[in-house]
Scaffold this active site. Structure first.
Site, short mmCIF file in Angstrom:
data_model
loop_
_atom_site.label_atom_id
_atom_site.label_comp_id
_atom_site.label_asym_id
_atom_site.label_seq_id
_atom_site.Cartn_x
_atom_site.Cartn_y
_atom_site.Cartn_z
N HIS A 54 0.82 -1.21 0.00
CA HIS A 54 0.00 0.00 0.00
C HIS A 54 0.86 1.26 0.00
O HIS A 54 0.60 2.20 0.76
CB HIS A 54 -0.93 -0.01 1.21
CG HIS A 54 -1.98 -1.06 1.16
ND1 HIS A 54 -2.90 -1.15 0.15
CD2 HIS A 54 -2.27 -2.09 2.01
CE1 HIS A 54 -3.71 -2.17 0.36
NE2 HIS A 54 -3.34 -2.77 1.48
N GLU A 159 -6.89 -12.40 5.73
CA GLU A 159 -7.71 -11.19 5.66
C GLU A 159 -8.90 -11.36 4.72
O GLU A 159 -9.39 -10.38 4.15
CB GLU A 159 -6.87 -9.98 5.26
CG GLU A 159 -5.91 -10.20 4.11
CD GLU A 159 -4.96 -9.02 3.92
OE1 GLU A 159 -5.12 -7.99 4.60
OE2 GLU A 159 -4.06 -9.13 3.07
N ASP A 185 -8.88 -5.33 6.09
CA ASP A 185 -9.45 -5.95 4.89
C ASP A 185 -10.48 -7.00 5.24
O ASP A 185 -11.47 -7.18 4.52
CB ASP A 185 -8.33 -6.57 4.04
CG ASP A 185 -7.59 -5.53 3.21
OD1 ASP A 185 -8.11 -4.40 3.07
OD2 ASP A 185 -6.50 -5.83 2.69
#
Length: 263
Positions: A54, A159, A185
Site C-alpha cells: 500500500h 484477511e 481488509d
C-alpha cells in the site's frame, strides 16, 4: 580474505516470539530514509515492517532501511504486493529478515511463499552469495543457507473469508512462522468495515489463534492499532506480534495534537 568463522545471524523478533514475549512493530509507508530505523529503535519497537503493498516504496529504499534495522537489532520485515517469487527473492537479497504476503487463502499459496523465501531443501530461492544480513562477509555456502533460512520469517496474512476457511491448512504448512490477521481488509470483506469490535472479527481472531496454537505458529495482530483494549484481549489469548500503526498515522496524530496546543 575469506572469513572462515561460523556465521551468526539473529532475528530478535523471532526469538522473542519463540519465548512467548510480545513483539511490537511499526509499519513504514511514508519515510524513505534510514532515519526511520533509528526513530523506531529509539521509540522502543522490536520490528519494522515496510509496506510495499500500500505504498509507492522503491526497493532500494526498502533495502537501505532493512540494513539500518539489522545494524540496530530491529527485525525488518517487508510486506510485498503478492506471491511473486522473483520479487520476494530481491527483497530478501536486499536485507529483509522476513516476508509478509497479503491475502493468503490456501495451503498451496502458503507453500509457494515458503518456497520463495527459503533455499533448498525447504524452498527454491536462489543463493545470492554474500548477504547484507551477514554484513557481506563471505562464508561457506551451506552455512549461509542455513543461517539465512533459520533466521528468516515467513508470514501469511489472513484477511478474507477464504483465508479463514483454509486457516487450519495454512497454519499446518511447514516453514510458515506466523499468521497475521489483517483486520481492516477482513472487516471490509465481511461487510463490517472498520467495526473491529464486531463479533465476526472476534470469531475470526479466535479461529486463527486456535489454528496457530495447534500447529506451533506465532499469531500476529494487524489493523487494531486504534483498539488497544482489543489488542490486549488477543494478547491474553496468545497473540504475540502486534502491528501498532504506520508512520503516516503517527505523524498525523502528533501533528494534530501539536496544532491543538495553539488553538
Amino acid at each position: 580474505m575469506n572469513n572462515v568463522a561460523t556465521p551468526v545471524l539473529r532475528n530478535h523478533a523471532k526469538e522473542k516470539l519463540s519465548r512467548g514475549e510480545p513483539v511490537y512493530s511499526m509499519t513504514v509507508r511514508l519515510v524513505r530514509t534510514v532515519d526511520i530505523a533509528s526513530i523506531a529503535y529509539t521509540a522502543g519497537f522490536d520490528s519494522v515492517y515496510i509496506d510495499m503493498e500500500h505504498s509507492s516504496f522503491p526497493l532500494e529504499a526498502a533495502g537501505q532501511i532493512c540494513m539500518a534495522c539489522n545494524h540496530l537489532g530491529l527485525t525488518p520485515l517487508v510486506r510485498v504486493p503478492g506471491l511473486d517469487p522473483t520479487f520476494i527473492a530481491r527483497v530478501m537479497d536486499s536485507g529483509a529478515m522476513g516476508i509478509i504476503v497479503p491475502d493468503v487463502e490456501s495451503a498451496d499459496q502458503a507453500r509457494a511463499l515458503v518456497r520463495a523465501v527459503k533455499h533448498a531443501p525447504l524452498g527454491e530461492r536462489s543463493l545470492a552469495g554474500a548477504a547484507p544480513q551477514l554484513h557481506y562477509r563471505t562464508f561457506p555456502a551451506d552455512q549461509v543457507v542455513r543461517v539465512l533460512d533459520e533466521a528468516s520469517m515467513v508470514v501469511a496474512m489472513i484477511e478474507s473469508q477464504a483465508g479463514l476457511d483454509a486457516v487450519e491448512e495454512i497454519a499446518a504448512v511447514d516453514g510458515v512462522d506466523m499468521l497475521l490477521v489483517g483486520a481492516n481488509d477482513l472487516s471490509v470483506e465481511l461487510g463490517i468495515a472498520g467495526q473491529m469490535d464486531d463479533p465476526q472479527i472476534h470469531k475470526a481472531f479466535l479461529r486463527v489463534i486456535e489454528a496457530c496454537r495447534a500447529n506451533g505458529k506465532s499469531i500476529g495482530i494487524g489493523g487494531l492499532g486504534g483498539w488497544p483494549d482489543l489488542i490486549k484481549q488477543y494478547q491474553d489469548l496468545g497473540a504475540g506480534y502486534v502491528s501498532t500503526g504506520n508512520d503516516i498515522s503517527f505523524l498525523s496524530a502528533a501533528a494534530a495534537q501539536k496544532r491543538q496546543q495553539f488553538v
